[in-house]
Motif scaffolding. Structure first.
Motif, PDB file in Angstrom:
ATOM      1  N   ILE A  23      -2.897   2.435  13.593  1.00 23.05           N
ATOM      2  CA  ILE A  23      -2.521   1.322  12.716  1.00 23.05           C
ATOM      3  C   ILE A  23      -2.664   1.742  11.101  1.00 23.05           C
ATOM      4  N   PHE A  24      -4.015   2.242  11.205  1.00 19.58           N
ATOM      5  CA  PHE A  24      -4.784   2.349   9.805  1.00 19.58           C
ATOM      6  C   PHE A  24      -3.892   3.516   9.507  1.00 19.58           C
ATOM      7  N   MET A  25      -3.133   4.303  10.015  1.00 18.33           N
ATOM      8  CA  MET A  25      -2.582   5.620   8.654  1.00 18.33           C
ATOM      9  C   MET A  25      -1.020   5.268   8.048  1.00 18.33           C
ATOM     10  N   THR A  26      -1.138   3.648   9.213  1.00 22.94           N
ATOM     11  CA  THR A  26       0.441   2.976   8.678  1.00 22.94           C
ATOM     12  C   THR A  26       0.411   2.554   7.187  1.00 22.94           C
ATOM     13  N   ALA A  27      -1.404   2.072   7.723  1.00 23.22           N
ATOM     14  CA  ALA A  27      -1.240   0.854   5.992  1.00 23.22           C
ATOM     15  C   ALA A  27      -1.515   2.038   5.643  1.00 23.22           C
ATOM     16  N   VAL A  28      -2.258   2.582   4.978  1.00 21.56           N
ATOM     17  CA  VAL A  28      -2.714   3.747   4.189  1.00 21.56           C
ATOM     18  C   VAL A  28      -1.307   4.300   3.568  1.00 21.56           C
ATOM     19  N   CYS A  29      -0.235   4.670   4.738  1.00 21.42           N
ATOM     20  CA  CYS A  29       0.620   5.643   3.261  1.00 21.42           C
ATOM     21  C   CYS A  29       1.399   4.461   2.841  1.00 21.42           C
ATOM     22  N   SER A  30       1.871   3.440   3.535  1.00 20.30           N
ATOM     23  CA  SER A  30       2.732   2.231   2.829  1.00 20.30           C
ATOM     24  C   SER A  30       1.566   1.935   1.653  1.00 20.30           C
ATOM     25  N   THR A  31       0.214   1.331   1.330  1.00 19.75           N
ATOM     26  CA  THR A  31       0.013   0.852   0.288  1.00 19.75           C
ATOM     27  C   THR A  31      -0.040   2.273  -0.355  1.00 19.75           C
ATOM     28  N   TYR A  32       0.047   3.219   0.036  1.00 24.69           N
ATOM     29  CA  TYR A  32      -0.204   4.581  -1.271  1.00 24.69           C
ATOM     30  C   TYR A  32       1.284   4.734  -1.821  1.00 24.69           C
ATOM     31  N   ILE A  33       2.282   4.061  -1.122  1.00 24.02           N
ATOM     32  CA  ILE A  33       3.881   4.488  -1.996  1.00 24.02           C
ATOM     33  C   ILE A  33       4.274   3.384  -3.174  1.00 24.02           C
ATOM     34  N   LEU A  34       3.482   2.192  -2.368  1.00 22.08           N
ATOM     35  CA  LEU A  34       3.737   1.212  -3.004  1.00 22.08           C
ATOM     36  C   LEU A  34       3.080   1.182  -4.548  1.00 22.08           C
ATOM     37  N   ILE A  35       1.461   1.761  -4.115  1.00 20.43           N
ATOM     38  CA  ILE A  35       0.928   1.861  -5.588  1.00 20.43           C
ATOM     39  C   ILE A  35       0.589   2.489  -6.128  1.00 20.43           C
ATOM     40  N   ALA A  36       1.141   3.888  -6.003  1.00 14.07           N
ATOM     41  CA  ALA A  36       0.824   4.840  -6.249  1.00 14.07           C
ATOM     42  C   ALA A  36       2.151   5.380  -7.440  1.00 14.07           C
ATOM     43  N   PRO A  37       1.996   6.067  -9.325  1.00  9.29           N
ATOM     44  CA  PRO A  37       2.662   6.648  -9.818  1.00  9.29           C
ATOM     45  C   PRO A  37       3.735   7.219  -9.386  1.00  9.29           C
ATOM     46  N   GLU A  38       3.637   7.906  -8.304  1.00  5.79           N
ATOM     47  CA  GLU A  38       5.288   8.227  -7.453  1.00  5.79           C
ATOM     48  C   GLU A  38       5.782   7.716  -7.006  1.00  5.79           C
ATOM     49  N   GLY A  39       4.806   6.323  -6.537  1.00  3.06           N
ATOM     50  CA  GLY A  39       6.178   5.834  -5.558  1.00  3.06           C
ATOM     51  C   GLY A  39       6.765   4.394  -6.392  1.00  3.06           C
ATOM     52  N   PHE A  40       6.077   3.461  -5.734  1.00  2.66           N
ATOM     53  CA  PHE A  40       6.501   1.698  -7.080  1.00  2.66           C
ATOM     54  C   PHE A  40       5.632   1.122  -8.084  1.00  2.66           C
ATOM     55  N   GLY A  41       4.103   1.857  -8.063  1.00  2.00           N
ATOM     56  CA  GLY A  41       4.215   1.813  -9.091  1.00  2.00           C
ATOM     57  C   GLY A  41       3.732   0.807  -9.664  1.00  2.00           C
ATOM     58  N   LEU A  42       3.196  -0.392  -7.851  1.00  3.64           N
ATOM     59  CA  LEU A  42       2.988  -1.915  -7.949  1.00  3.64           C
ATOM     60  C   LEU A  42       1.716  -1.675  -8.403  1.00  3.64           C
ATOM     61  N   ASN A  43       1.072  -3.080  -8.813  1.00  3.48           N
ATOM     62  CA  ASN A  43      -0.639  -4.275  -8.224  1.00  3.48           C
ATOM     63  C   ASN A  43      -0.878  -3.754  -6.945  1.00  3.48           C
ATOM     64  N   SER A  44      -2.197  -3.546  -7.238  1.00  5.28           N
ATOM     65  CA  SER A  44      -3.126  -3.993  -5.958  1.00  5.28           C
ATOM     66  C   SER A  44      -2.735  -5.464  -5.225  1.00  5.28           C
ATOM     67  N   ALA A  45      -2.908  -6.321  -6.090  1.00  7.79           N
ATOM     68  CA  ALA A  45      -2.588  -8.152  -5.792  1.00  7.79           C
ATOM     69  C   ALA A  45      -1.661  -7.807  -4.995  1.00  7.79           C
ATOM     70  N   LEU A  46      -0.131  -6.863  -5.423  1.00  4.47           N
ATOM     71  CA  LEU A  46       1.121  -7.559  -4.596  1.00  4.47           C
ATOM     72  C   LEU A  46       1.405  -5.903  -3.429  1.00  4.47           C
ATOM     73  N   SER A  47       0.665  -5.067  -3.754  1.00  2.00           N
ATOM     74  CA  SER A  47       0.490  -4.125  -2.849  1.00  2.00           C
ATOM     75  C   SER A  47      -0.055  -4.301  -1.426  1.00  2.00           C
ATOM     76  N   TYR A  48      -0.819  -4.860  -1.499  1.00  2.26           N
ATOM     77  CA  TYR A  48      -2.091  -5.168   0.182  1.00  2.26           C
ATOM     78  C   TYR A  48      -1.336  -6.101   0.579  1.00  2.26           C
ATOM     79  N   PRO A  49      -0.992  -6.915   0.733  1.00  3.42           N
ATOM     80  CA  PRO A  49      -0.319  -7.497   1.536  1.00  3.42           C
ATOM     81  C   PRO A  49       0.655  -7.496   1.518  1.00  3.42           C
ATOM     82  N   ILE A  50       1.813  -6.794   0.966  1.00  2.00           N
ATOM     83  CA  ILE A  50       3.179  -5.861   1.542  1.00  2.00           C
ATOM     84  C   ILE A  50       2.790  -4.987   2.199  1.00  2.00           C
ATOM     85  N   ALA A  51       2.060  -3.841   2.596  1.00  2.00           N
ATOM     86  CA  ALA A  51       1.807  -2.815   3.101  1.00  2.00           C
ATOM     87  C   ALA A  51       1.161  -3.751   4.536  1.00  2.00           C
TER      88      ALA A  51
END
Length: 481
Positions: free
Chosen positions: A426-454
């Motif tokens: 569960i923890f690593m699912t949250a890590v990976c999904s948040t990372y791909i949403l927030i990281a520059p090489e991913g979607f580059g979204l802001n944290s306010a949006l990335s955390y709830p989606i993840a």
């Protein structure tokens, strides 16, 4: 210093206490014949002494990970100690032990095949492609990286591409030749050298004029130079992979599952090497925070040198260990990644062989499967190193997450304590999904949006597990009646 020493003690204690718990949950049977005994082929299925298997597995999973990852993680401050310690025990050990032992119980099959057994054929097909690509990434990273370091050490004597060619020849031989011809002879030497380098650094830290920062309430925060761009969650948990949890380990464990003579060796070979790697990462993290004067000064020095962890590792080795450090740096910083690169290609060959059921006894068949892998790797060397590394980091942790879910399903099917795998999954699912949403090489979204989606995605995956688990439990109940 106290926080550091307590961290080492917890890691060692974690191996003996939690390692025994994992072994008991799995249900080791030392009377079972291992794949190395039943399927001996003189190439990949070869019984090796336990000490050799341990050192080969350690070097397979380590490479540059517990050095470079720990240096980069140290830039966050002492909070990195927490992830190394608890990640190694409650995530890494679970991941490595069960992935290795499941391979052992399933004829030494590659991790993609093991995942397919428990998550279904569709997932298996995806995993076959995914893991081969990941392993090619690893092989390419550990082809170009060491070549650049060697070029710097020799003042351009051969050029980067000259060293690439030499390393490629070695990769070719170690991938194709029987495991007891090259790997079993070379790896133990390099493994001991890497451990000696870590022990040497530990000794200098203990008895030299160095002050390791303590883990206190005040510094339990993001101490990187740009905390707004690199939030601890999820960046730290992807930055320090080897030394906490790494999906790459599960691709390497089947290599050793094919060389083990007894199931009882699983705890020391799989969980033991993970904890050892955690200790090495802990030492390098502490050294990095200390050598440059402070965490802030570490960040400054890294910024001035392009955040080049290889530069930092070389500086630390030479100045803290002297001439001996130079020799050990050659083994630990150059040889270690090369020895991870060659087994990455070997693992990729075995995954393809398992997929198409191609016997690997004949050299010609091993050659047929290996040549395309090297061709792709050579083509990838033309891409900027940093780009490959960034995508490798995320895909590596994603693989670890998938393997943890696989272990969870296996434990449900076996009516065993699945919480040991479910919580880190569960923890690593949250890590990976948040990372791909927030990281520059991913979607580059802001944290306010990335955390709830993840969080939403993680809950969906958890719901899938609950539904799947109930179905499995019903089947088990019917079968037991």
């Amino acid at each position: 210093m106290i926080s550091f020493l307590i961290s080492i003690a917890i890691l060692i204690l974690g191996y003996f206490v939690y390692g025994n718990i994992l072994e008991r949950i799995f249900g080791v049977n030392e009377h079972n014949k291992t794949p190395a005994n039943r399927l001996a082929d003189g190439v990949d299925f070869v019984v090796l002494p336990n000490w050799k298997v341990f050192l080969i597995q350690f070097l397979n999973i380590a490479g540059l990970g517990p050095i470079f990852g720990a240096i980069a993680g140290a830039m966050f401050g002492p909070v990195a100690f927490l992830w190394i310690v608890f990640g190694s025990i409650f995530a890494g050990s679970v991941h490595d032990y069960f992935s290795g032992m499941l391979s052992l119980r399933h004829e030494g099959k590659s991790i993609s095949e093991v995942v397919g057994i428990y998550l279904g054929r569709n997932t298996q097909q995806i995993m076959r492609v995914f893991t081969v690509l990941l392993l090619i990434f690893v092989g390419t990273v550990f082809l170009v990286g060491p070549a650049k370091i060697l070029d710097g050490m020799t003042d351009g004597f051969l050029s980067v591409w000259g060293w690439v060619a030499i390393i490629l020849v070695y990769y070719f031989l170690s991938t194709l030749l029987p495991i007891d011809k090259v790997i079993s002879k070379v790896y133990p030497v390099f493994g001991v050298a890497m451990l000696l380098m870590a022990v040497g650094l530990l000794g200098v830290l203990m008895f030299g004029d160095y002050h390791i920062p303590e883990l206190t309430y005040d510094n339990l925060r993001n101490m990187s130079s740009s905390p707004q761009d690199t939030p601890i969650f999820p960046i730290l948990f992807v930055t320090i992979a080897c030394g906490a949890i790494s999906g790459f380990h599960s691709t390497q464990s089947p290599l050793m599952a094919r060389c083990m003579g007894n199931e009882k060796s699983g705890k020391v070979i799989f969980a033991g090497t993970m904890i050892t790697e955690g200790i090495v990462a802990l030492i390098w993290a502490a050294v990095s925070m200390t050598f440059f004067g402070s965490v802030e000064e570490l960040n400054g020095a890294m910024a001035l040198n392009g955040n080049n962890a290889a530069w930092a590792a070389n500086e630390i080795s030479l100045k803290m260990l002297g001439p001996v450090g130079g020799i050990l740096a050659l083994f630990g910083i150059v040889a270690a990644p090369i020895t991870s690169g060659d087994t990455a290609f070997r693992s990729a060959r075995l995954i393809i062989a398992d997929t198409f059921n191609v016997s690997q006894i004949k050299f010609s068949k091993r050659l047929l499967l290996s040549l395309p892998l090297f061709a792709i790797a050579v083509a990838l060397t033309q891409i900027e190193f940093g780009i490959i590394w960034r995508y490798f980091a995320w895909s590596n942790q994603t693989l670890a997450t998938i393997v943890l879910w696989t272990i969870s399903i296996y434990l449900v099917q076996s009516s065993k304590n699945y919480w040991v795998a479910l919580i880190p999954a569960i923890f690593m699912t949250a890590v990976c999904s948040t990372y791909i949403l927030i990281a520059p090489e991913g979607f580059g979204l802001n944290s306010a949006l990335s955390y709830p989606i993840a969080l939403f995605f993680t809950l969906i995956v958890l719901a899938w597990f609950v539904v799947r688990g109930k179905k499995i439990s019903k089947v088990n109940h019917v079968n037991n009646e």
